[in-house]
Motif scaffolding. Structure first.
Motif, mmCIF file in Angstrom:
data_model
loop_
_atom_site.group_PDB
_atom_site.id
_atom_site.type_symbol
_atom_site.label_atom_id
_atom_site.label_comp_id
_atom_site.label_asym_id
_atom_site.label_seq_id
_atom_site.Cartn_x
_atom_site.Cartn_y
_atom_site.Cartn_z
ATOM 1 N N SER A 48 0.760 -1.149 -0.005
ATOM 2 C CA SER A 48 -0.057 0.343 -0.181
ATOM 3 C C SER A 48 1.048 1.179 -0.233
ATOM 4 O O SER A 48 0.350 2.811 -0.095
ATOM 5 C CB SER A 48 -0.987 -0.244 1.225
ATOM 6 O OG SER A 48 -2.099 -1.003 1.458
ATOM 7 N N ASN A 49 2.500 1.645 0.340
ATOM 8 C CA ASN A 49 3.069 2.298 0.172
ATOM 9 C C ASN A 49 4.077 2.575 -0.423
ATOM 10 O O ASN A 49 4.860 1.029 -0.250
ATOM 11 C CB ASN A 49 3.392 2.657 1.520
ATOM 12 C CG ASN A 49 2.646 2.799 2.441
ATOM 13 O OD1 ASN A 49 1.489 3.598 2.740
ATOM 14 N ND2 ASN A 49 2.012 1.624 3.057
ATOM 15 N N ASN A 50 4.776 3.342 -1.508
ATOM 16 C CA ASN A 50 5.623 3.552 -2.415
ATOM 17 C C ASN A 50 6.659 3.525 -0.522
ATOM 18 O O ASN A 50 7.002 4.322 0.022
ATOM 19 C CB ASN A 50 5.400 4.826 -2.928
ATOM 20 C CG ASN A 50 4.957 4.086 -3.885
ATOM 21 O OD1 ASN A 50 4.877 3.471 -4.760
ATOM 22 N ND2 ASN A 50 4.232 5.850 -4.920
ATOM 23 N N ILE A 51 8.061 3.669 -1.762
ATOM 24 C CA ILE A 51 8.854 2.996 -0.765
ATOM 25 C C ILE A 51 10.141 3.808 -2.142
ATOM 26 O O ILE A 51 10.970 5.149 -1.620
ATOM 27 C CB ILE A 51 9.485 1.869 -0.021
ATOM 28 C CG1 ILE A 51 8.445 1.422 1.059
ATOM 29 C CG2 ILE A 51 10.964 2.137 0.619
ATOM 30 C CD1 ILE A 51 8.461 0.255 1.380
ATOM 31 N N LEU A 52 10.977 2.759 -2.323
ATOM 32 C CA LEU A 52 12.244 2.654 -2.970
ATOM 33 C C LEU A 52 12.243 4.390 -3.881
ATOM 34 O O LEU A 52 12.664 5.332 -3.651
ATOM 35 C CB LEU A 52 12.479 1.937 -4.040
ATOM 36 C CG LEU A 52 12.877 0.283 -3.542
ATOM 37 C CD1 LEU A 52 13.849 -0.493 -4.181
ATOM 38 C CD2 LEU A 52 14.511 1.391 -2.569
ATOM 39 N N LYS A 53 10.711 4.824 -4.855
ATOM 40 C CA LYS A 53 10.250 5.603 -5.660
ATOM 41 C C LYS A 53 10.019 7.087 -5.454
ATOM 42 O O LYS A 53 9.840 7.787 -5.786
ATOM 43 C CB LYS A 53 9.276 4.796 -6.531
ATOM 44 C CG LYS A 53 9.937 4.675 -7.494
ATOM 45 C CD LYS A 53 8.472 3.438 -8.294
ATOM 46 C CE LYS A 53 9.032 2.083 -9.359
ATOM 47 N NZ LYS A 53 7.585 1.402 -10.005
ATOM 48 N N LEU A 54 9.614 6.975 -4.077
ATOM 49 C CA LEU A 54 9.667 7.652 -3.080
ATOM 50 C C LEU A 54 10.201 8.583 -3.589
ATOM 51 O O LEU A 54 11.444 8.842 -3.531
ATOM 52 C CB LEU A 54 10.022 7.412 -1.931
ATOM 53 C CG LEU A 54 8.120 7.467 -0.858
ATOM 54 C CD1 LEU A 54 8.416 7.112 0.548
ATOM 55 C CD2 LEU A 54 7.125 8.312 -1.019
ATOM 56 N N GLU A 55 9.967 10.608 -3.259
ATOM 57 C CA GLU A 55 10.795 11.556 -3.887
ATOM 58 C C GLU A 55 10.814 12.270 -1.983
ATOM 59 O O GLU A 55 12.364 12.960 -2.080
ATOM 60 C CB GLU A 55 10.429 12.230 -4.998
ATOM 61 C CG GLU A 55 10.184 11.668 -5.861
ATOM 62 C CD GLU A 55 9.565 13.048 -7.083
ATOM 63 O OE1 GLU A 55 9.015 14.313 -6.862
ATOM 64 O OE2 GLU A 55 9.487 13.409 -8.258
ATOM 65 N N ASP A 56 10.443 12.082 -1.021
ATOM 66 C CA ASP A 56 10.799 12.733 -0.192
ATOM 67 C C ASP A 56 11.345 11.930 0.274
ATOM 68 O O ASP A 56 11.330 10.716 1.071
ATOM 69 C CB ASP A 56 9.612 12.714 0.202
ATOM 70 C CG ASP A 56 9.363 13.148 2.523
ATOM 71 O OD1 ASP A 56 10.283 12.758 2.977
ATOM 72 O OD2 ASP A 56 8.435 13.664 2.737
ATOM 73 N N GLU A 57 12.989 12.320 0.862
ATOM 74 C CA GLU A 57 13.826 10.937 0.682
ATOM 75 C C GLU A 57 13.896 11.079 2.692
ATOM 76 O O GLU A 57 14.082 9.586 2.624
ATOM 77 C CB GLU A 57 15.084 11.823 1.133
ATOM 78 C CG GLU A 57 15.498 12.175 -0.684
ATOM 79 C CD GLU A 57 16.031 10.551 -1.084
ATOM 80 O OE1 GLU A 57 16.400 9.505 -0.338
ATOM 81 O OE2 GLU A 57 15.573 10.371 -2.278
#
Length: 586
Positions: free
Chosen positions: A545-554
């Motif tokens: 349910s959650n993006n991790i690797l593709k997140l822009e928010d470091e």
């Protein structure tokens, strides 16, 4: 202290302040309903006390918690259930606390001895021994994790008529063969002769019955049985030839046992042998007679009357002065407390021995041993396969080594079918198949409450989906893959607003030590197994349910990686308590 404990503490203060009631502990549940809120507080316990409806009690408690504490962001009441949303910073603090305390163990000033395995040296270990060993070893691991010092022990039943049966059969039919010559494991080699004895013994009985002798009499008169009984007497009298054969055949068995223990991943700190302990306890008999706790019949036999305890009269010494199992168990228990500074002794033995241990503990209490109430029988149900029960004498046991190899082959076939290990070397694949097969076996055995009889289904246990060892290993490997792709290193993060999936994971992670303590108290690895399954399910929901690797928010990316890392470490620790290793790729 986890968030639930904080709510419990604050709620008790509120109930005292608002209603002047002490000792009221309302049920608090982690909220998995459609209603908004992180926890649900069940108010019905107060309805009778206050003679108010649950709705108004819920509102009063919600308002008081809001005004008198810093806990709540909001609350709502539905049919008397108080749903509370906890302020985000409590989850941040709780996560940091769990991270910081992850490897700390609060030591208890107490040593526990755990006895398990305790096989006979006339046959190899079988399916029942697997449940016994896995249960005893896991309980020892859990007690250590809860802060106890632990001594793992076994007593090997290396003497008696059953041992002489396999010795005699080898002498008569073995033709000098050895395990090395036949390239057979020593315990299986000796076990084959135990089966051979029974086959030949039955032939003799049938022959005597055909001559008109009653079957019960024929069993006593059969030449093989008489020879076995004479061999036992010769052993007790120290006959050199018999003792030499006994030592040689037992050595074959111990070598075989050790191979099985090694593959199963269990070990022992101490080993006792019945040949050294069977004479223990005789001095206790005289002590008991002197105290009037035991009594002697006219034939010279010694008994303990336990009828006032709701039990029966128990024989402790035969009229010829020879001891029974109970006698040596009395002596062994006393010896263990003399030789070790232990505060508790746990016997991991099947439930068919429930009565034996009731009697043992009562007699030790009557003899005046204050530690008798610190003895515990970890009684477990029998384990069967879909095709039914096992019988040692008839050679229809499910051999432990065969079962482990079957699990290895099943893991290999399933993994190859799914194409999970392409690119690994043959040795790496072999190690993975072994770990996956063992995980399937151990997890399936340990997820069931020890007291329950269980059916072990090898095909079901190896499934990569559902409540199985491979499913949990697969989730662990998934997290490792994620962390490797991210070149993960721990970094502290700025404050973030956790979503519901993240909160659920944090709550589960913060429950780990409480689950370990409860599991140690109840001596039940099933609590650990079912906890880690819940954790894995929660992580998979979070992951999907959650993006991790593709997140822009470091910052958010780092927070989710930190959460993933702690989840993986907790999974690994839980599996370690169950005696299960992990793999980084599946």
């Amino acid at each position: 202290m986890n968030i639930k404990n904080i709510i419990e503490e604050k709620l008790s203060e509120i109930i005292l302040n608002v209603y002047q009631l002490k000792g009221i502990n309302l049920e608090i549940q982690e909220n998995k309903t459609e209603f908004e809120g992180d926890f649900t507080i069940v108010t019905f316990l107060l309805v009778k006390q206050l003679k108010k409806n649950p709705e108004s009690i819920g509102v009063e408690l919600g308002e008081a918690l809001t005004e008198q504490t810093d806990l709540l962001e909001s609350f709502n009441v539905v049919k008397g259930f108080l749903n509370v949303k906890i302020k985000n910073h409590f989850f941040i603090d709780n996560f940091s606390s769990v991270m910081n305390d992850f490897d700390t163990i609060e030591k208890k000033d107490s040593t526990v001895m755990v006895e398990y395995s305790s096989p006979n040296t006339n046959k190899p270990l079988h399916l029942g021994h697997i449940r016994n060993n896995l249960l005893g070893f896991s309980v020892a691991q859990i007690l250590k994790e809860d802060g106890y010092d632990v001594i793992k022990t076994q007593i090997i039943n290396d003497r008696g008529i059953h041992i002489c049966k396999s010795m005699l059969a080898w002498e008569k039919y073995g033709k000098g063969e050895t395990p090395d010559v036949l390239e057979t494991k020593g315990d299986k080699f000796v076990g084959n002769y135990y089966v051979k004895f029974d086959q030949e013994y039955k032939k003799e009985i049938a022959e005597l019955v055909s001559q008109g002798i009653e079957e019960e009499q024929a069993k006593k008169e059969a030449p093989l049985m008489k020879e076995a009984q004479k061999m036992l007497l010769d052993w007790e009298n120290g006959d050199e030839k018999v003792r030499s054969l006994w030592n040689e055949m037992n050595a074959w068995v111990y070598k075989g046992f050790n191979e099985t223990y090694s593959r199963l991943g269990v070990d022992f700190d101490q080993v006792q042998y019945e040949s050294n302990t069977y004479i223990l306890g005789k001095d206790l008999i005289q002590e008991g007679l002197n105290k009037g706790v035991l009594y002697q019949k006219e034939d010279g036999s010694v008994w303990c009357d336990l009828t006032d305890e709701g039990l029966d009269q128990k024989l402790l010494l035969r009229s010829d002065g020879t001891s029974v199992y109970m006698t040596q168990d009395l002596g062994t228990a006393v010896e263990r407390f003399k030789q070790n500074n232990i505060q508790k002794l746990i016997y991991t033995v099947g439930n068919e021995q429930d009565y034996h241990f009731q009697v043992l503990f009562k007699i030790l209490g009557k003899l005046g041993y204050s530690w008798a109430d610190q003895l515990y029988h970890l009684s477990y149900g029998m384990v069967e396969l879909p095709n039914g029960k096992m019988k040692s004498r008839e050679g229809t046991v499910v051999d432990a080594d065969d079962l482990m190899q079957e699990m290895y082959e099943a893991a290999k076939a399933k993994t190859q079918e799914l194409g999970k290990l392409e690119g690994l070397s043959d040795e790496e694949k072999h190690i993975s198949y072994e770990i996956i097969g063992q995980a399937a076996l151990k997890y399936f055995m340990l997820k069931v409450d020890p007291k329950k009889k269980m059916l072990f289904n090898p095909a079901e246990s190896i499934d990569f989906n559902g409540n199985t060892g491979p499913f949990i290993l697969y989730t662990y490997a998934r997290v490792q893959s994620l962390l490797n792709k991210a070149s993960y290193q721990y970094k502290a993060v700025a404050e973030i607003e956790f979503n519901q999936h993240e909160k659920e994971l944090i709550m589960l992670l913060s429950n780990y030590k409480e689950i370990v303590a409860r599991s140690a108290e109840l001596l039940s690895p099933a609590l650990i197994a079912n906890y880690v399954y819940d954790l894995v399910k929660s992580y998979n929901s979070f992951y999907q349910s959650n993006n991790i690797l593709k997140l822009e928010d470091e910052n958010l990316k780092q927070a989710r990686l930190n959460l993933s890392d702690l989840t993986a470490k907790t999974i690994k620790k839980c599996l370690h308590l169950l005696g299960i290793k992990t793999v980084n790729r599946m």
